[in-house]
Design a protein around this motif. Structure first.
Motif, PDB file in Angstrom:
ATOM      1  N   ALA A 387       6.198  -3.914  -2.266  1.00 56.79           N
ATOM      2  CA  ALA A 387       5.750  -2.575  -1.887  1.00 56.79           C
ATOM      3  C   ALA A 387       4.277  -2.375  -2.234  1.00 56.79           C
ATOM      4  N   THR A 388       3.820  -3.044  -3.278  1.00 59.16           N
ATOM      5  CA  THR A 388       2.416  -2.912  -3.688  1.00 59.16           C
ATOM      6  C   THR A 388       1.487  -3.419  -2.596  1.00 59.16           C
ATOM      7  N   ARG A 389       1.838  -4.560  -2.004  1.00 54.14           N
ATOM      8  CA  ARG A 389       1.014  -5.097  -0.921  1.00 54.14           C
ATOM      9  C   ARG A 389       0.982  -4.138   0.257  1.00 54.14           C
ATOM     10  N   GLN A 390       2.127  -3.577   0.606  1.00 52.96           N
ATOM     11  CA  GLN A 390       2.186  -2.637   1.727  1.00 52.96           C
ATOM     12  C   GLN A 390       1.317  -1.418   1.453  1.00 52.96           C
ATOM     13  N   LYS A 391       1.393  -0.901   0.232  1.00 53.70           N
ATOM     14  CA  LYS A 391       0.604   0.281  -0.134  1.00 53.70           C
ATOM     15  C   LYS A 391      -0.881  -0.032  -0.096  1.00 53.70           C
ATOM     16  N   LEU A 392      -1.252  -1.207  -0.580  1.00 52.69           N
ATOM     17  CA  LEU A 392      -2.658  -1.603  -0.589  1.00 52.69           C
ATOM     18  C   LEU A 392      -3.217  -1.625   0.830  1.00 52.69           C
ATOM     19  N   ASP A 394      -1.991  -0.176   3.510  1.00 51.89           N
ATOM     20  CA  ASP A 394      -1.916   1.144   4.130  1.00 51.89           C
ATOM     21  C   ASP A 394      -3.001   2.079   3.601  1.00 51.89           C
ATOM     22  N   ASP A 395      -3.299   1.995   2.316  1.00 52.22           N
ATOM     23  CA  ASP A 395      -4.353   2.835   1.745  1.00 52.22           C
ATOM     24  C   ASP A 395      -5.695   2.530   2.398  1.00 52.22           C
ATOM     25  N   HIS A 398      -5.848   3.874   6.055  1.00 61.92           N
ATOM     26  CA  HIS A 398      -6.004   5.317   6.204  1.00 61.92           C
ATOM     27  C   HIS A 398      -7.211   5.853   5.457  1.00 61.92           C
ATOM     28  N   LYS A 400      -7.966   5.973   2.283  1.00 64.69           N
ATOM     29  CA  LYS A 400      -7.750   6.742   1.043  1.00 64.69           C
ATOM     30  C   LYS A 400      -8.520   6.175  -0.127  1.00 64.69           C
ATOM     31  N   ASP A 401      -8.932   4.920  -0.027  1.00 65.48           N
ATOM     32  CA  ASP A 401      -9.652   4.278  -1.128  1.00 65.48           C
ATOM     33  C   ASP A 401     -11.137   4.586  -0.980  1.00 65.48           C
TER      34      ASP A 401
END
Length: 405
Positions: A387-392, A394-395, A398, A400-401
């Motif tokens: 899930a961490t890879r997916q969040k990275l 996706d962030d 979009h 967000k970073d």
């Protein structure tokens, strides 16, 4: 999506080559206080123009606000160099800014070490509908002998004076025989040398034009003394160093140099008095020693750096470097998966001990980024499913970073 779909050749026509902002700056433009010449971008520009299909212009976002340009429509392509994985977020911010300014994503090309190991799915999620330029498209037989002379003429005198007043990057070599797991560079590869002499002449010609009498530079070698190790050829290194000495004597301009090295290769090189004499004469004043894992053999093994007593080798190297007028720099990547509270304390004790024992020494510590494109961990099956890879991904997609974390 396959990688072939993303690779639509190299940018051609009128190409604007853009260097992103400093990685920790936000969306708002801020002039960098210590800007460096974006050599990777310049070198790529020379290759593209040398192929005969491009006319290159540069924009450095360290110094100039991209949103103030009103001429983007005159460019057929925009090329962006992603120097390292830490630059991906900054490159993404630049990408979204260009889209907001009306640039079509299929006109945007990304290249560089930071993105070259992203697979098609990863690249497509971060930079949708844009183009990936693989290393193989640029690294041809003549790659190592290109000169940046014509490219520097494209920069303003004011910007050149800024670059040459700060530390430059000296194209020296690339490739490292080792394969440390945390590293995202070109590991497990034979060291290959650039035409250092010509590109140093370019710097010196520019310095003379601007009335600058001394330059500082970082040499690009991943392990400066690796040719001194078994299977290497120290004569290659000596030739490079002799070139640097000769160019300084030719121009009467001083040069201060620093580089990275392993302690074991440094100590092997230290046995060769002629070699170390050339190192000193060339202007080297500082070496950064890779101390990663030295506090605990278990960490060395986990990093694939071997199981030898690195701590004692570091002590030898630090003693020798200080006695011979070199500043030893402690480079330590800490916080790998195998680290514990105990090993982190051992790391702290080792680094503090080196600082206390060697009065000229410098400490530079780096929290480990265990999963980055290009290193061993990035390809692990459990990471790809996490899930961490997916969040990275996706962030970044979009936007967000905003701080480059």
């Amino acid at each position: 999506m396959t990688l072939e779909v993303l690779i639509r050749g190299l940018p051609t026509g009128n190409v604007l080559m853009v260097h992103p902002q400093y990685v920790h700056y936000s969306h708002d433009f801020a002039r960098d206080k210590t800007p460096f010449l974006p050599l990777g971008l310049v070198y790529a520009g020379q290759i593209l123009e040398g192929n005969g299909g491009s006319t290159i212009t540069y924009h450095d976002s360290q110094l100039h606000d991209i949103t103030e340009r009103d001429d983007l429509d005159r460019y057929d392509s925009v090329g962006i160099n992603v120097m390292g994985t830490q630059n991906i977020a900054a490159a993404h911010r630049l990408y979204t800014t260009l889209l907001d300014m009306g640039v079509n994503p299929d006109k945007i090309y990304f290249g560089g070490q930071g993105v070259e190991d992203l697979n098609a799915e990863e690249f497509g999620r971060i930079f949708p509908q844009s183009n990936l330029v693989p290393r193989s498209a640029l690294v041809t037989g003549s790659y190592w002998s290109h000169s940046i002379r014509d490219q520097l003429k494209k920069f303003s005198e004011k910007d050149l004076e800024t670059y040459l007043s700060n530390e430059l990057t000296l194209l020296f070599s690339q490739g490292c025989k080792y394969a440390c797991h945390f590293c995202g560079a070109q590991t497990s590869k034979k060291e290959t040398f650039f035409d250092t002499k010509e590109n140093l002449r370019v710097y010196f010609d520019t310095a003379k034009q601007l009335g600058i009498n001394g330059l500082s530079a970082y040499a690009t070698s991943l392990d400066f003394f690796q040719q001194a190790l078994k299977g290497g050829n120290p004569t290659k290194l000596k030739r490079q160093l002799q070139d640097i000495v000769e160019v300084q004597e030719e121009y009467g301009i001083g040069l201060r140099l620093r580089a990275l090295t392993r302690a074991d290769s440094y100590m092997r090189a230290a046995e060769d008095e002629d070699l170390m004499g050339l190192v000193k004469k060339a202007g080297f004043y500082q070496f950064g020693f890779g101390a990663d894992g030295a506090a605990n053999v278990r960490l060395l093994r986990a990093m694939h750096k071997g199981t030898k007593d690195l701590e004692s080798k570091l002590l030898e190297a630090f003693y020798h470097s200080e006695r011979n007028g070199f500043t030893p720099e402690i480079l330590y990547v800490f916080g790998i998966e195998e680290d514990t509270e105990g090993t982190l304390q051992e790391t702290r004790d080792l680094c503090v001990g080196l600082l206390n024992k060697f009065q000229t020494s410098i400490y530079r510590g780096f929290p480990a980024k265990n999963f980055i494109p290009g290193n061993f961990n990035w390809t692990r099956a459990d990471w790809k499913k996490s899930a961490t890879r997916q969040k990275l991904l996706d962030d970044l997609k979009h936007g967000k970073d905003t701080d480059g974390d």
